[in-house]
Scaffold this active site. Structure first.
Site, PDB file in Angstrom:
ATOM      1  N   GLU A  16       5.855 -15.259 -11.313  1.00  0.00           N
ATOM      2  CA  GLU A  16       5.381 -13.937 -10.896  1.00  0.00           C
ATOM      3  C   GLU A  16       4.612 -13.221 -11.996  1.00  0.00           C
ATOM      4  OE1 GLU A  16       8.372 -11.943  -7.680  1.00  0.00           O
ATOM      5  OE2 GLU A  16       9.179 -12.225  -9.686  1.00  0.00           O
ATOM      6  N   LYS A  58      10.603 -15.722 -11.419  1.00  0.00           N
ATOM      7  CA  LYS A  58      10.229 -14.670 -12.363  1.00  0.00           C
ATOM      8  C   LYS A  58       9.088 -15.137 -13.271  1.00  0.00           C
ATOM      9  CE  LYS A  58      12.524 -11.285 -11.124  1.00  0.00           C
ATOM     10  NZ  LYS A  58      12.193 -11.798  -9.799  1.00  0.00           N
ATOM     11  N   TRP A  82      -3.348  -2.545  -1.160  1.00  0.00           N
ATOM     12  CA  TRP A  82      -3.102  -3.962  -1.426  1.00  0.00           C
ATOM     13  C   TRP A  82      -3.813  -4.727  -0.324  1.00  0.00           C
ATOM     14  CZ3 TRP A  82      -0.212  -8.064   0.875  1.00  0.00           C
ATOM     15  CH2 TRP A  82       0.062  -9.146   0.022  1.00  0.00           C
ATOM     16  N   ARG A  86       4.372  -0.333  -6.136  1.00  0.00           N
ATOM     17  CA  ARG A  86       4.297  -1.081  -4.895  1.00  0.00           C
ATOM     18  C   ARG A  86       3.245  -2.186  -4.962  1.00  0.00           C
ATOM     19  NH1 ARG A  86       6.611   2.183  -0.635  1.00  0.00           N
ATOM     20  NH2 ARG A  86       5.308   1.240   0.951  1.00  0.00           N
ATOM     21  N   GLU A 107      15.531 -18.404  -9.164  1.00  0.00           N
ATOM     22  CA  GLU A 107      15.125 -17.052  -9.539  1.00  0.00           C
ATOM     23  C   GLU A 107      14.411 -17.045 -10.888  1.00  0.00           C
ATOM     24  OE1 GLU A 107      14.648 -12.876  -9.591  1.00  0.00           O
ATOM     25  OE2 GLU A 107      14.813 -14.392  -8.020  1.00  0.00           O
ATOM     26  N   HIS A 161      15.757 -37.587  -7.806  1.00  0.00           N
ATOM     27  CA  HIS A 161      15.132 -37.883  -6.510  1.00  0.00           C
ATOM     28  C   HIS A 161      13.657 -37.483  -6.489  1.00  0.00           C
ATOM     29  CE1 HIS A 161      18.928 -39.088  -4.744  1.00  0.00           C
ATOM     30  NE2 HIS A 161      19.485 -37.991  -5.242  1.00  0.00           N
ATOM     31  N   CYS A 191       0.815  -1.218   0.000  1.00  0.00           N
ATOM     32  CA  CYS A 191       0.000   0.000   0.000  1.00  0.00           C
ATOM     33  C   CYS A 191       0.852   1.273   0.000  1.00  0.00           C
ATOM     34  CB  CYS A 191      -0.896   0.035   1.228  1.00  0.00           C
ATOM     35  SG  CYS A 191      -1.873  -1.447   1.499  1.00  0.00           S
ATOM     36  N   ASN A 249      -1.316   2.082   5.956  1.00  0.00           N
ATOM     37  CA  ASN A 249      -0.531   0.939   5.501  1.00  0.00           C
ATOM     38  C   ASN A 249      -0.253   0.051   6.704  1.00  0.00           C
ATOM     39  OD1 ASN A 249      -0.397   2.208   3.066  1.00  0.00           O
ATOM     40  ND2 ASN A 249       1.799   2.627   3.139  1.00  0.00           N
ATOM     41  N   GLY A 250      -0.243  -1.263   6.509  1.00  0.00           N
ATOM     42  CA  GLY A 250       0.076  -2.178   7.594  1.00  0.00           C
ATOM     43  C   GLY A 250      -1.129  -2.975   8.040  1.00  0.00           C
ATOM     44  N   LYS A 303       5.276  -4.604  -4.338  1.00  0.00           N
ATOM     45  CA  LYS A 303       6.704  -4.355  -4.460  1.00  0.00           C
ATOM     46  C   LYS A 303       7.410  -4.427  -3.112  1.00  0.00           C
ATOM     47  CE  LYS A 303      10.368  -3.267  -6.814  1.00  0.00           C
ATOM     48  NZ  LYS A 303      10.932  -4.289  -7.720  1.00  0.00           N
TER      49      LYS A 303
END
Length: 607
Positions: free
Chosen positions: A486, A483, A74, A27, A479, A502, A2, A98-99, A602
């Protein structure tokens, strides 16, 4: 996560609030809104979805006022909707938050019993009614906020306006960042300096527990006890000009292409090319005496820490633990006294990583942070800060922040190895020279963009994709898979190549692309063996290697990308770029929102 912006201006602030929210889009958010005071009355406009929806709403129903607050949300409590969008208000108070307010249910029950009527599913609305309740008892806005803050459990950044008080805004923070901007007869508040960049470069960062009375003439800051305190006002270098896309269709692609430049900037700050030595800021501890290193981070930053673990142990010969921040402190580990704890974060505000930092400090660790924001909470609470020189990163999926993190960590490894006598001067010079060449070699890698775009057409048809690597190639496999997940929403997994037999090898068939990360290093033959196991079972391999590797195995793969031959030390930095580009082009083909993928934020400032 947020975003907050607030303005006490000389002219109508609604257009400036919306422009500020656009700078906070990176964000991540699912709704947006603004509120102003007009002749002492609270006026609000809120919209679900993108800020363009809010713009359309304010074009149809304009809102005036020279003082206002804005928010990109968010969702944490309550679904994404106009009803749950910020700002939240009653007839006395309007605020953005925010939070997470952890005790909101308890507060809500208490306030509903007192006659307050709630209209949303959010935790934030409880703060509105709590402040309003104290105002109804005859307290001033400042007294009401101070009393309310004492009742709140959890993490928050707040910006609050009050009906009938057209010249007053109150900001408060606990666990979430908040900055105050100073103008000429104007004042501003924002989640970070980027939100305020075109408005002012004079910034004050509130410290943990602070709250501030803000008027057009300035700010009076109180600490958690209510005492008036002085907080430094700094000149920030953040520029609003840095956040344009230029000629690129997406911020992510622009930021991928910025990597040679920002890695060069990062190296210039830490590595002297003339004597081929790393020069760190003065450290309050002795690298040679550190008995153990703990690297803690989340998401992409955790993958950079995994690469650094290999580097520290192989080159500097120091044992390293690498931990996910959200799990680390809950294990209650006893950390070795005198150890070095390294925290890696793009924003420097990641809640889990910040909490782990405080735990490590309580365990007697030296604290070093690798961050992209020098004024961040993590930077301010560290013994030493090593800055990545990535500049603002707008795309939610981290690219240039990751490679500059690797660049900084590589410099730290060289300095540590030299301090401990684990490498001689010749090897130190060779490693430094290899790093110096990275920006140029990264430019070479970008020349494969068109080839990777063609390969993305095949990947875009897949339901599952596997990435394989060994050694420092393993974190790059992780990574690469992250990506792709995402931004394209394709299921992907990264594996240590030796682990295929395995279990994961059961997934292999002709419909599963397998991206193999295989620079010519001491582990190449092992990786080649695992690749052949995949091919024998019908897997379609996209092979990333250098000329020597392609010569040996390229004909066996369905497709190859030939990367520059480099010292294996820097290979993971360069091999990151093609997996970024492959994910980007796949997402474009899939038609997803590349820069703001669904459900992601973000800067994750809640646990």
């Amino acid at each position: 996560m947020c975003g907050i912006i607030g303005i006490i201006g000389r002219n109508e602030v609604a257009p400036l609030l919306i422009e500020g929210l656009k700078r906070l889009e990176y964000r991540g958010y699912d709704s947006a809104g603004i509120a102003t005071l007009v002749d002492g009355r609270i006026e609000r406009r809120r919209a679900e979805g993108k800020i363009v929806n809010l713009e359309k709403l304010t074009a149809v129903t304009p809102v005036g006022g020279t003082i206002g607050i804005g928010h990109t949300r968010w969702a944490t409590h309550g679904s994404p909707s106009e009803r749950n969008a910020h700002p939240h208000a009653d007839d006395r108070v309007v605020l953005v938050h925010n939070g997470i307010i952890e005790n909101f249910q308890e507060l809500r029950q208490e306030l509903e019993s007192a006659g307050h009527v709630f209209g949303t599913d959010t935790d934030s609305e409880a703060v509105v009614h709590l402040v309003s309740e104290y105002l109804s008892q005859g307290r001033t806005p400042q007294e009401a906020v101070a009393a309310a803050l004492a009742r709140l459990d959890g993490a928050f950044a707040l910006a609050i306006l009050f009906a009938g008080h057209d010249g007053l805004m109150i900001g408060a923070r606990r666990g979430s960042p908040l900055a105050i901007g100073y103008g000429d007869g104007e004042m501003f508040i924002g989640s970070d300096s980027l939100a305020l960049a075109p408005l002012t470069q004079r910034i004050c960062y509130l410290e943990e527990g602070d709250w501030a009375e803000i008027t057009a003439d300035g700010a009076v800051v109180h600490d958690a006890s209510g005492a008036v305190v002085e907080r430094a006002v700094r000149q920030t270098a953040t520029s609003g000009a840095l956040i344009g896309k230029g000629n690129f269709p997406h911020f992510m692609l622009k930021e991928i292409y910025e990597q040679p430049a920002v890695m060069g900037d990062t190296l210039h700050a830490l590595l002297n090319p003339w004597n081929q030595r790393v020069t760190l800021p003065k450290l309050p501890f002795d690298l040679a005496a550190v008995p153990r290193i703990t690297i803690i981070a989340c998401g992409t930053s955790f993958h950079s820490g995994m690469v650094a673990k290999y580097w520290f142990e192989q080159i500097a010969r120091v044992p390293v633990d690498c931990d996910i921040a959200s799990e680390f402190r809950y294990r209650g580990v006893d950390m070795q006294k005198g150890g070095l704890a390294i925290f890696v974060s793009q924003s420097g505000e990641t809640a889990d990583t910040l909490a782990a930092l405080r735990y490590a400090r309580s365990q007697g660790q030296h604290v070093l942070s690798v961050v992209n924001v020098g004024e961040s909470s993590m930077a301010r609470e560290s013994d030493t800060v090593l800055l990545t020189q990535a500049g603002p990163e707008i795309g939610v999926a981290s690219t240039k922040a990751f490679t500059t993190q690797l660049t900084v960590l590589a410099c730290l490894v060289i300095a540590t190895a030299a301090a401990r006598g684990a490498i001689d001067r010749t090897r130190e010079s060779a490693l430094a020279q290899a790093l110096t060449e990275v920006p140029s070699r990264a430019n070479d890698v970008l020349m494969h963009d068109s080839a990777l775009e063609k390969l993305a057409a095949e990947v875009a048809e897949a339901r599952d994709v596997l990435y394989l690597g060994r050694g420092t190639g393993y974190p790059i496999a992780l990574e690469g898979a992250l990506k792709l997940k995402e931004i394209s929403y394709i299921h992907a997994e990264g594996y240590a190549a030796g682990e295929m037999k395995h279990g994961p090898i059961a997934l292999i068939d002709e419909k599963v692309p397998v991206i193999v990360i295989a620079p010519s290093d001491e582990l190449f033959d092992k990786t080649a063996s695992n690749m052949q196991e995949v091919i024998a079972r019908g897997g379609r391999v996209i092979f990333l290697s250098d000329a020597a590797g392609v010569k040996r195995l390229g004909k066996m793969a369905a497709a190859t990308i030939e990367l520059p031959a480099v010292d294996p030390f820097v290979a993971p930095i360069l091999y990151t770029i093609p997996v970024q580009l492959l994910a980007y082009h796949t997402a474009v083909i899939k038609g997803t929102d590349v820069d703001q993928p669904r459900n992601l934020a973000k800067s994750v400032t809640v646990e």
